[in-house]
Design a protein around this motif. Structure first.
Motif, mmCIF file in Angstrom:
data_model
loop_
_atom_site.group_PDB
_atom_site.id
_atom_site.type_symbol
_atom_site.label_atom_id
_atom_site.label_comp_id
_atom_site.label_asym_id
_atom_site.label_seq_id
_atom_site.Cartn_x
_atom_site.Cartn_y
_atom_site.Cartn_z
ATOM 1 N N GLU A 39 -12.536 84.816 77.503
ATOM 2 C CA GLU A 39 -11.768 83.825 76.769
ATOM 3 C C GLU A 39 -11.464 82.663 77.718
ATOM 4 O OE1 GLU A 39 -7.431 83.211 74.658
ATOM 5 O OE2 GLU A 39 -8.115 85.241 75.076
ATOM 6 N N VAL A 40 -11.720 81.449 77.255
ATOM 7 C CA VAL A 40 -11.496 80.246 78.056
ATOM 8 C C VAL A 40 -10.423 79.405 77.377
ATOM 9 C CG1 VAL A 40 -12.549 78.160 78.997
ATOM 10 C CG2 VAL A 40 -13.895 80.254 78.812
ATOM 11 N N GLN A 41 -9.443 79.001 78.166
ATOM 12 C CA GLN A 41 -8.393 78.104 77.683
ATOM 13 C C GLN A 41 -8.408 76.854 78.547
ATOM 14 O OE1 GLN A 41 -4.752 80.298 78.043
ATOM 15 N NE2 GLN A 41 -5.411 81.923 76.670
ATOM 16 N N LEU A 42 -8.529 75.699 77.907
ATOM 17 C CA LEU A 42 -8.517 74.419 78.617
ATOM 18 C C LEU A 42 -7.374 73.573 78.082
ATOM 19 C CD1 LEU A 42 -12.308 73.499 78.463
ATOM 20 C CD2 LEU A 42 -11.080 74.523 80.369
ATOM 21 N N LYS A 43 -6.649 72.951 78.990
ATOM 22 C CA LYS A 43 -5.611 72.000 78.607
ATOM 23 C C LYS A 43 -5.776 70.765 79.480
ATOM 24 C CE LYS A 43 -2.237 75.337 77.032
ATOM 25 N NZ LYS A 43 -0.965 75.985 77.279
ATOM 26 N N LEU A 44 -5.688 69.619 78.860
ATOM 27 C CA LEU A 44 -5.848 68.344 79.537
ATOM 28 C C LEU A 44 -4.604 67.518 79.260
ATOM 29 C CD1 LEU A 44 -8.124 66.749 81.074
ATOM 30 C CD2 LEU A 44 -8.591 65.668 78.893
ATOM 31 N N ASN A 45 -3.890 67.165 80.320
ATOM 32 C CA ASN A 45 -2.686 66.367 80.190
ATOM 33 C C ASN A 45 -2.972 64.995 80.798
ATOM 34 O OD1 ASN A 45 -0.098 65.521 79.711
ATOM 35 N ND2 ASN A 45 0.841 66.751 81.324
ATOM 36 N N LYS A 46 -3.176 64.009 79.931
ATOM 37 C CA LYS A 46 -3.552 62.668 80.384
ATOM 38 C C LYS A 46 -2.290 61.829 80.541
ATOM 39 C CE LYS A 46 -6.785 58.986 79.525
ATOM 40 N NZ LYS A 46 -7.802 58.448 78.667
ATOM 41 N N LYS A 47 -2.125 61.283 81.744
ATOM 42 C CA LYS A 47 -0.995 60.413 82.061
ATOM 43 C C LYS A 47 -1.536 59.042 82.456
ATOM 44 C CE LYS A 47 1.854 64.276 83.546
ATOM 45 N NZ LYS A 47 2.686 64.835 84.599
ATOM 46 N N GLU A 48 -0.638 58.126 82.756
ATOM 47 C CA GLU A 48 -1.050 56.753 83.054
ATOM 48 C C GLU A 48 -1.938 56.661 84.293
ATOM 49 O OE1 GLU A 48 0.960 52.468 84.182
ATOM 50 O OE2 GLU A 48 2.148 53.913 83.057
ATOM 51 N N ARG A 49 -1.593 57.341 85.354
ATOM 52 C CA ARG A 49 -2.330 57.210 86.609
ATOM 53 C C ARG A 49 -3.100 58.458 87.034
ATOM 54 N NH1 ARG A 49 -0.659 52.681 89.909
ATOM 55 N NH2 ARG A 49 0.909 51.532 88.751
ATOM 56 N N LEU A 50 -2.959 59.526 86.275
ATOM 57 C CA LEU A 50 -3.686 60.746 86.629
ATOM 58 C C LEU A 50 -3.888 61.606 85.395
ATOM 59 C CD1 LEU A 50 -1.541 63.400 86.828
ATOM 60 C CD2 LEU A 50 -0.780 62.067 88.763
ATOM 61 N N THR A 51 -4.787 62.572 85.527
ATOM 62 C CA THR A 51 -5.044 63.551 84.472
ATOM 63 C C THR A 51 -4.967 64.937 85.099
ATOM 64 O OG1 THR A 51 -6.500 62.030 83.302
ATOM 65 C CG2 THR A 51 -6.722 64.347 82.770
ATOM 66 N N GLU A 52 -4.228 65.831 84.454
ATOM 67 C CA GLU A 52 -4.124 67.212 84.909
ATOM 68 C C GLU A 52 -5.024 68.075 84.026
ATOM 69 O OE1 GLU A 52 0.455 67.568 86.339
ATOM 70 O OE2 GLU A 52 0.090 67.338 84.183
ATOM 71 N N LEU A 53 -5.846 68.901 84.649
ATOM 72 C CA LEU A 53 -6.734 69.816 83.933
ATOM 73 C C LEU A 53 -6.330 71.241 84.286
ATOM 74 C CD1 LEU A 53 -9.252 70.414 82.217
ATOM 75 C CD2 LEU A 53 -10.601 70.220 84.305
ATOM 76 N N PHE A 54 -5.932 72.008 83.272
ATOM 77 C CA PHE A 54 -5.537 73.406 83.450
ATOM 78 C C PHE A 54 -6.623 74.278 82.832
ATOM 79 C CE2 PHE A 54 -1.742 70.810 82.967
ATOM 80 C CZ PHE A 54 -1.012 71.152 84.090
#
Length: 82
Positions: free
Chosen positions: A28-43
């Motif tokens: 099972e794969v879970q991806l979350k992408l949190n896009k902000k103004e100056r960076l992007t977080e990939l979980f």
């Protein structure tokens, strides 16, 4: 902004990979992408099991997969390529 996707990697997926050492599996794969103004977080989270062949005896065995990672991508005009 938060984006997400969940999906399952199974035998059909692993059979489509050329020269794969994976005989079977279900991950099972879970991806979350949190896009902000100056960076992007990939979980990323991978949980499941794979069936592989033992290097010593050649018999198949079950290999557990439990991977959790956070990657930060910085946005900007800077280049790291020489």
């Amino acid at each position: 902004m938060l984006y997400g996707a969940n999906f399952l990697l199974n035998k059909t997926f692993f059979e489509s990979l050329e020269y794969s050492i994976i005989n079977d599996g279900e991950v099972e794969v879970q991806l979350k992408l949190n896009k902000k103004e100056r960076l992007t977080e990939l979980f990323t989270v991978f949980i499941g099991k794979l069936t592989l062949d033992c290097d010593r005896c050649g018999e198949p065995f079950s290999f557990p997969v439990d991977y959790d990672n956070e990657t930060v991508l910085k946005h900007g005009k800077e280049s790291f390529i020489d």
